[in-house]
Design a protein around this motif. Structure first.
Motif, PDB file in Angstrom:
ATOM      1  N   ASN A  75       0.970  -1.201   0.140  1.00 15.65           N
ATOM      2  CA  ASN A  75       0.118  -0.084  -0.032  1.00 15.65           C
ATOM      3  C   ASN A  75       0.863   1.326   0.042  1.00 15.65           C
ATOM      4  O   ASN A  75       1.791   1.301   0.779  1.00 15.65           O
ATOM      5  CB  ASN A  75      -0.911  -0.093   1.202  1.00 15.65           C
ATOM      6  CG  ASN A  75      -1.817  -1.239   1.338  1.00 15.65           C
ATOM      7  OD1 ASN A  75      -2.497  -1.415   0.260  1.00 15.65           O
ATOM      8  ND2 ASN A  75      -1.496  -2.071   2.329  1.00 15.65           N
ATOM      9  N   LEU A  76       0.594   2.111  -0.832  1.00 14.12           N
ATOM     10  CA  LEU A  76       1.516   3.198  -1.177  1.00 14.12           C
ATOM     11  C   LEU A  76       0.580   4.498  -1.131  1.00 14.12           C
ATOM     12  O   LEU A  76      -0.576   4.641  -1.346  1.00 14.12           O
ATOM     13  CB  LEU A  76       2.223   3.149  -2.372  1.00 14.12           C
ATOM     14  CG  LEU A  76       2.875   1.906  -2.953  1.00 14.12           C
ATOM     15  CD1 LEU A  76       3.583   1.959  -4.303  1.00 14.12           C
ATOM     16  CD2 LEU A  76       3.907   1.326  -1.790  1.00 14.12           C
ATOM     17  N   PHE A 121      -2.695   2.028  -4.195  1.00 21.49           N
ATOM     18  CA  PHE A 121      -2.107   3.581  -3.884  1.00 21.49           C
ATOM     19  C   PHE A 121      -3.063   4.570  -3.762  1.00 21.49           C
ATOM     20  O   PHE A 121      -4.276   4.429  -4.414  1.00 21.49           O
ATOM     21  CB  PHE A 121      -1.005   3.858  -4.951  1.00 21.49           C
ATOM     22  CG  PHE A 121      -1.611   4.135  -6.491  1.00 21.49           C
ATOM     23  CD1 PHE A 121      -1.664   5.253  -6.795  1.00 21.49           C
ATOM     24  CD2 PHE A 121      -1.653   3.032  -7.229  1.00 21.49           C
ATOM     25  CE1 PHE A 121      -1.921   5.725  -8.094  1.00 21.49           C
ATOM     26  CE2 PHE A 121      -1.831   3.388  -8.560  1.00 21.49           C
ATOM     27  CZ  PHE A 121      -2.058   4.843  -8.695  1.00 21.49           C
ATOM     28  N   PHE A 122      -2.841   5.176  -2.822  1.00 20.58           N
ATOM     29  CA  PHE A 122      -3.620   6.746  -2.480  1.00 20.58           C
ATOM     30  C   PHE A 122      -2.759   7.942  -2.943  1.00 20.58           C
ATOM     31  O   PHE A 122      -1.606   7.854  -3.098  1.00 20.58           O
ATOM     32  CB  PHE A 122      -3.980   6.843  -0.974  1.00 20.58           C
ATOM     33  CG  PHE A 122      -4.567   5.542  -0.452  1.00 20.58           C
ATOM     34  CD1 PHE A 122      -6.102   5.606  -0.252  1.00 20.58           C
ATOM     35  CD2 PHE A 122      -4.072   4.133  -0.016  1.00 20.58           C
ATOM     36  CE1 PHE A 122      -6.722   4.673   0.138  1.00 20.58           C
ATOM     37  CE2 PHE A 122      -4.692   3.413   0.449  1.00 20.58           C
ATOM     38  CZ  PHE A 122      -5.778   3.518   0.376  1.00 20.58           C
ATOM     39  N   HIS A 123      -3.336   8.781  -3.128  1.00 22.89           N
ATOM     40  CA  HIS A 123      -2.768  10.274  -3.413  1.00 22.89           C
ATOM     41  C   HIS A 123      -2.907  11.171  -2.475  1.00 22.89           C
ATOM     42  O   HIS A 123      -3.765  11.199  -1.543  1.00 22.89           O
ATOM     43  CB  HIS A 123      -2.656  10.856  -4.743  1.00 22.89           C
ATOM     44  CG  HIS A 123      -3.998  11.284  -4.986  1.00 22.89           C
ATOM     45  ND1 HIS A 123      -4.356  12.623  -5.957  1.00 22.89           N
ATOM     46  CD2 HIS A 123      -5.285  10.889  -4.933  1.00 22.89           C
ATOM     47  CE1 HIS A 123      -5.287  12.755  -6.282  1.00 22.89           C
ATOM     48  NE2 HIS A 123      -6.315  11.827  -5.714  1.00 22.89           N
ATOM     49  N   LEU A 124      -2.145  12.317  -2.217  1.00 20.36           N
ATOM     50  CA  LEU A 124      -2.002  13.078  -1.077  1.00 20.36           C
ATOM     51  C   LEU A 124      -3.200  14.027  -0.961  1.00 20.36           C
ATOM     52  O   LEU A 124      -3.708  14.344   0.141  1.00 20.36           O
ATOM     53  CB  LEU A 124      -0.742  13.932  -0.997  1.00 20.36           C
ATOM     54  CG  LEU A 124       0.427  12.876  -0.693  1.00 20.36           C
ATOM     55  CD1 LEU A 124       1.740  13.717  -0.669  1.00 20.36           C
ATOM     56  CD2 LEU A 124       0.453  12.665   0.961  1.00 20.36           C
ATOM     57  N   ASP A 125      -3.455  14.744  -2.038  1.00 18.66           N
ATOM     58  CA  ASP A 125      -4.278  15.811  -2.220  1.00 18.66           C
ATOM     59  C   ASP A 125      -5.097  16.197  -3.504  1.00 18.66           C
ATOM     60  O   ASP A 125      -4.690  15.581  -4.633  1.00 18.66           O
ATOM     61  CB  ASP A 125      -3.538  17.152  -1.687  1.00 18.66           C
ATOM     62  CG  ASP A 125      -2.405  17.321  -2.116  1.00 18.66           C
ATOM     63  OD1 ASP A 125      -1.981  16.872  -3.351  1.00 18.66           O
ATOM     64  OD2 ASP A 125      -1.524  17.349  -1.616  1.00 18.66           O
ATOM     65  N   VAL A 149      -5.772  -0.075   6.075  1.00 21.40           N
ATOM     66  CA  VAL A 149      -4.679  -0.693   5.592  1.00 21.40           C
ATOM     67  C   VAL A 149      -3.391  -0.124   6.260  1.00 21.40           C
ATOM     68  O   VAL A 149      -3.593   1.097   6.949  1.00 21.40           O
ATOM     69  CB  VAL A 149      -4.581  -0.591   4.226  1.00 21.40           C
ATOM     70  CG1 VAL A 149      -5.465  -1.300   3.416  1.00 21.40           C
ATOM     71  CG2 VAL A 149      -4.378   0.895   3.740  1.00 21.40           C
ATOM     72  N   GLU A 150      -2.283  -0.657   6.150  1.00 19.44           N
ATOM     73  CA  GLU A 150      -1.023  -0.129   6.614  1.00 19.44           C
ATOM     74  C   GLU A 150      -0.356   0.291   5.347  1.00 19.44           C
ATOM     75  O   GLU A 150      -0.130  -0.456   4.440  1.00 19.44           O
ATOM     76  CB  GLU A 150      -0.067  -1.167   7.287  1.00 19.44           C
ATOM     77  CG  GLU A 150       1.289  -0.777   8.001  1.00 19.44           C
ATOM     78  CD  GLU A 150       1.992  -1.795   8.538  1.00 19.44           C
ATOM     79  OE1 GLU A 150       2.561  -1.497   9.568  1.00 19.44           O
ATOM     80  OE2 GLU A 150       2.238  -2.817   7.738  1.00 19.44           O
ATOM     81  N   ILE A 151       0.207   1.792   5.283  1.00 15.38           N
ATOM     82  CA  ILE A 151       0.831   2.055   4.453  1.00 15.38           C
ATOM     83  C   ILE A 151       2.234   1.783   4.437  1.00 15.38           C
ATOM     84  O   ILE A 151       2.908   1.983   5.410  1.00 15.38           O
ATOM     85  CB  ILE A 151       0.659   3.769   4.275  1.00 15.38           C
ATOM     86  CG1 ILE A 151      -0.618   4.060   4.208  1.00 15.38           C
ATOM     87  CG2 ILE A 151       1.475   4.187   3.126  1.00 15.38           C
ATOM     88  CD1 ILE A 151      -1.362   3.770   2.999  1.00 15.38           C
ATOM     89  N   SER A 164       2.935   6.129   8.014  1.00 15.97           N
ATOM     90  CA  SER A 164       3.631   5.278   7.067  1.00 15.97           C
ATOM     91  C   SER A 164       4.707   4.731   7.716  1.00 15.97           C
ATOM     92  O   SER A 164       5.318   5.287   8.388  1.00 15.97           O
ATOM     93  CB  SER A 164       3.943   6.243   5.807  1.00 15.97           C
ATOM     94  OG  SER A 164       2.559   6.886   5.289  1.00 15.97           O
ATOM     95  N   LYS A 165       4.846   3.252   7.113  1.00 13.39           N
ATOM     96  CA  LYS A 165       6.103   2.586   7.744  1.00 13.39           C
ATOM     97  C   LYS A 165       7.292   3.309   7.260  1.00 13.39           C
ATOM     98  O   LYS A 165       8.250   3.293   7.951  1.00 13.39           O
ATOM     99  CB  LYS A 165       6.101   1.312   7.072  1.00 13.39           C
ATOM    100  CG  LYS A 165       5.060   0.473   8.069  1.00 13.39           C
ATOM    101  CD  LYS A 165       5.071  -1.001   7.408  1.00 13.39           C
ATOM    102  CE  LYS A 165       6.372  -1.681   7.760  1.00 13.39           C
ATOM    103  NZ  LYS A 165       6.357  -3.102   7.257  1.00 13.39           N
TER     104      LYS A 165
END
Length: 245
Positions: free
Chosen positions: A35-36, A65-69, A124-126, A194-195
């Motif tokens: 997961n990103l 994946f997700f995006h920030l904004d 989820v864990e990023i 995030s890890k």
């Protein structure tokens, strides 16, 4: 925070992508999926090109994946839309089975949209967050003074003039008046969960922000300074952005 300085923006992109790709591959090997969080903007061109190339070794069919904004009220077809940016620079270049969770900033029910997206990312864990630092030291669209305490993964924020001028200066808009005043941003707390965090920050115009992020005390006035407290954050710079360190 580990600081790595390269000679050029191109070398920065390759080095940051190499570090990030290794972390992504490790996550896939360990649990079958990664997961990103991916960032947009001019600072991310080189790193995304490297990440989406076959040479990265990433099996994108095993990536979400997700995006920030994203700007509030902006169509995904607008040239400055970050969803469009993601479609063109990531989605169109990787395995069609990769999961992309966009920020639909023009949703007719934005609060419900953010609640749904926040619920999804909370499950989820990023493994890796790829991000940059703004000219005002913002992290995502968390302009100073940033809220270090808000728990919600995605929040609606007001964009300050320095941030808006950066977006105009990078060529995303024809006039300053076109730059939105509101955006949806991933919160500081969510980013810090995030890890690993990979920050890619080229160019002389970011030198002051880099100095504040690295050398100042951690403060909401310098939002990216919070990354000093992350246990696995690497900041990649070129000679120009590192010039004040």
């Amino acid at each position: 925070m580990e600081v790595v300085t390269l000679e050029s923006k191109a070398e920065l992109g390759k080095a940051a992508a190499a570090r990030g790709s290794e972390l992504v591959r490790q996550a896939i090997e360990a649990k079958g999926h990664a997961n990103l969080i991916l960032a947009t903007g001019a600072s991310q061109f080189e790193i995304l090109e490297e990440l989406t190339s076959p040479a990265s070794g990433i099996d994108w069919s095993k990536v979400s994946f997700f995006h920030l904004d994203e700007y509030v009220g902006m169509s995904s077809d607008h040239p400055a839309s970050f969803r469009r940016y993601m479609r063109e620079r990531v989605v169109s270049k990787v395995d069609t089975n990769a999961e992309f969770f966009p920020v639909n900033g023009d949703s007719a029910n934005l609060e419900a949209e953010l609640e749904k997206l926040s619920d999804r990312i909370s499950q989820v864990e990023i493994d890796v967050c790829f991000a940059g630092i703004g000219e005002n030291c913002h992290l995502a669209f968390n302009d100073p003074p940033a809220d270090f305490d808000v728990e919600a993964p995605y929040i609606i924020v007001e964009l300050d003039d320095v941030c808006r001028k950066q977006q105009f200066g990078e060529g995303w808009f024809s006039t300053m008046d076109e730059v939105p005043t509101k955006a949806v941003s991933m919160s500081i707390r969510q980013i810090m969960k995030s890890k690993a965090i990979i920050l890619s920050v080229p160019d002389a115009r970011k030198a002051e922000a880099v100095k504040n992020a690295v050398l100042s005390e951690v403060s909401p006035e310098y939002p990216a300074s919070i990354c000093q407290q992350h246990p696995n954050c690497t900041l990649f710079l070129d000679r120009e952005s590192a010039s004040l360190l």
